[in-house]
Design a protein around this motif. Sequence first.
Motif, mmCIF file in Angstrom:
data_model
loop_
_atom_site.group_PDB
_atom_site.id
_atom_site.type_symbol
_atom_site.label_atom_id
_atom_site.label_comp_id
_atom_site.label_asym_id
_atom_site.label_seq_id
_atom_site.Cartn_x
_atom_site.Cartn_y
_atom_site.Cartn_z
ATOM 1 N N GLU A 126 0.843 -1.209 0.000
ATOM 2 C CA GLU A 126 0.000 0.000 0.000
ATOM 3 C C GLU A 126 0.872 1.251 0.000
ATOM 4 O OE1 GLU A 126 -2.664 2.331 3.304
ATOM 5 O OE2 GLU A 126 -3.036 0.165 3.091
ATOM 6 N N TRP A 127 1.905 1.265 0.838
ATOM 7 C CA TRP A 127 2.811 2.418 0.882
ATOM 8 C C TRP A 127 3.585 2.566 -0.424
ATOM 9 C CZ3 TRP A 127 4.812 0.870 6.385
ATOM 10 C CH2 TRP A 127 3.943 1.407 7.356
ATOM 11 N N VAL A 128 3.975 1.424 -1.029
ATOM 12 C CA VAL A 128 4.689 1.482 -2.310
ATOM 13 C C VAL A 128 3.792 2.095 -3.379
ATOM 14 C CG1 VAL A 128 5.685 0.093 -4.163
ATOM 15 C CG2 VAL A 128 6.254 -0.426 -1.784
ATOM 16 N N ARG A 129 2.546 1.643 -3.454
ATOM 17 C CA ARG A 129 1.605 2.171 -4.468
ATOM 18 C C ARG A 129 1.319 3.649 -4.250
ATOM 19 N NH1 ARG A 129 -0.700 -3.093 -3.792
ATOM 20 N NH2 ARG A 129 -2.042 -2.292 -2.135
ATOM 21 N N GLU A 130 1.308 4.087 -2.997
ATOM 22 C CA GLU A 130 1.044 5.497 -2.681
ATOM 23 C C GLU A 130 2.266 6.381 -2.878
ATOM 24 O OE1 GLU A 130 -2.406 4.725 0.773
ATOM 25 O OE2 GLU A 130 -0.348 5.267 1.336
ATOM 26 N N GLY A 131 3.399 5.775 -3.218
ATOM 27 C CA GLY A 131 4.619 6.549 -3.409
ATOM 28 C C GLY A 131 5.297 6.959 -2.116
ATOM 29 N N LYS A 132 4.911 6.360 -0.995
ATOM 30 C CA LYS A 132 5.501 6.695 0.302
ATOM 31 C C LYS A 132 6.743 5.860 0.605
ATOM 32 C CE LYS A 132 1.078 8.011 2.426
ATOM 33 N NZ LYS A 132 0.104 7.685 3.504
ATOM 34 N N LEU A 133 6.927 4.773 -0.116
ATOM 35 C CA LEU A 133 7.999 3.831 0.202
ATOM 36 C C LEU A 133 8.676 3.380 -1.085
ATOM 37 C CD1 LEU A 133 9.375 2.185 2.466
ATOM 38 C CD2 LEU A 133 7.622 0.439 2.154
ATOM 39 N N ARG A 134 9.983 3.541 -1.133
ATOM 40 C CA ARG A 134 10.782 3.103 -2.273
ATOM 41 C C ARG A 134 11.626 1.908 -1.857
ATOM 42 N NH1 ARG A 134 14.863 6.711 -6.080
ATOM 43 N NH2 ARG A 134 16.287 5.014 -6.663
ATOM 44 N N ILE A 135 11.583 0.850 -2.654
ATOM 45 C CA ILE A 135 12.364 -0.349 -2.357
ATOM 46 C C ILE A 135 13.198 -0.687 -3.586
ATOM 47 C CG2 ILE A 135 12.274 -2.802 -1.784
ATOM 48 C CD1 ILE A 135 9.689 -2.237 -0.268
ATOM 49 N N ASP A 136 14.519 -0.595 -3.440
ATOM 50 C CA ASP A 136 15.431 -0.864 -4.549
ATOM 51 C C ASP A 136 15.913 -2.305 -4.509
ATOM 52 O OD1 ASP A 136 15.301 1.704 -5.594
ATOM 53 O OD2 ASP A 136 16.870 2.447 -4.260
ATOM 54 N N GLU A 137 16.133 -2.858 -5.686
ATOM 55 C CA GLU A 137 16.618 -4.223 -5.822
ATOM 56 C C GLU A 137 17.911 -4.235 -6.630
ATOM 57 O OE1 GLU A 137 12.087 -6.120 -5.949
ATOM 58 O OE2 GLU A 137 13.407 -6.350 -7.689
ATOM 59 N N ASP A 138 18.868 -5.017 -6.182
ATOM 60 C CA ASP A 138 20.138 -5.214 -6.881
ATOM 61 C C ASP A 138 20.164 -6.670 -7.324
ATOM 62 O OD1 ASP A 138 22.825 -5.806 -7.547
ATOM 63 O OD2 ASP A 138 23.567 -4.217 -6.235
ATOM 64 N N VAL A 139 19.877 -6.916 -8.604
ATOM 65 C CA VAL A 139 19.755 -8.272 -9.125
ATOM 66 C C VAL A 139 20.999 -8.633 -9.924
ATOM 67 C CG1 VAL A 139 18.372 -9.868 -10.504
ATOM 68 C CG2 VAL A 139 17.243 -8.028 -9.226
ATOM 69 N N GLN A 140 21.741 -9.624 -9.436
ATOM 70 C CA GLN A 140 22.866 -10.200 -10.161
ATOM 71 C C GLN A 140 22.395 -11.515 -10.790
ATOM 72 O OE1 GLN A 140 25.976 -8.433 -10.210
ATOM 73 N NE2 GLN A 140 24.579 -6.916 -9.341
#
Length: 337
Positions: free
Chosen positions: A296-310
């Motif tokens: 919900e927070w991600v969709r609202e733009g309140k929470l950013r979660i970065d991924e580092d995919v190797q």
Amino acid sequence: MTENRRFLLRRRPDGDPVRDDFELVSAPVPSPPPGGFVMRNHYCSIDPAMRGWMDDEPSYMPPIALDDPVRATTVGVVHASDNDDYAVGQWVMGLNAIEEYSVVTPGHFTAPVDVEAVDSPTRFLTAMGAVSLTAYFGMTDVAKPKAGETLCVTGAAGAVGSVVGQIGKIHGCRVIGIAGGAEKCRRLTEDYSFDVAIDYRGKDIEELRAEIAQAAPDGLDMVFENVGSPIMEAEVFNLATHARIVLCGLISEYNAEERVGLRNLWQLIVHQATIHGFLIADYAPRFPEGGAKIMEWVREGKLRIDEDVQEGIENSYDTFMRLFSGANEGKQILKLP
């Protein structure tokens, strides 16, 4: 595919893990056990906790046995099944290993996932995985943030720390992040909305203590600890009265030959503070609740979660060691194409 490549632990690391502690081997693709299934792993979560599982020491989970594949949370597809609840082709996540195919007996950590509900299956290792849930429950249930309080996060640019700090901001807190290097400190303030970023590199405990004091003149109400001494000691000297410390990790000591620990523990008495050793496993029954709130927070733009995919199981060792060099930029994931 007719072979199963597996990343095995051949000997227990002494200090920093080296390549010869591990071996990549090939074995036949297994068959499903009675009542179980075989999972084709697509993504593996690479986490600092894996280092602790490699030691033959008492812990919250048994050590990885020598000649077994390195334990990891994975998300993938059912390849073959002897269980009506897990059909071939169904997406699943669970605690398995760094290997292309895992034999799974459904249990506490195994659950089907709906990949149609997310933009990438990796979300089940990040936003809806143990990392973000660690941040969510560690903050909401243990730290219990209140608007106007000051939170300090170590390992702040990492997968857990970056989410912790953003949850603090969502709750109206002033957030200080401690990280290594100018680029990580830039990300804290520009990407994750931290109020203050402190670079610990090249500084002794007195310098860190002074910088924290300047950033939090009224003291730290909450500390979310992922690193350990000496950074933690500098924080403890700057606690506010009745401060709460969430002890989530001690990555600075995982490869150390001798663990230092906290040498100014008496400051907890001075500040009437509490320290809470935190493990996410206790919250497994509430994972759907936490995952829903995080998304919900991600969709609202309140929470950013970065991924580092190797990519590539042949890069398992290099990907794991990115955690300790600080090379990862977001949650470290290994893709098994």
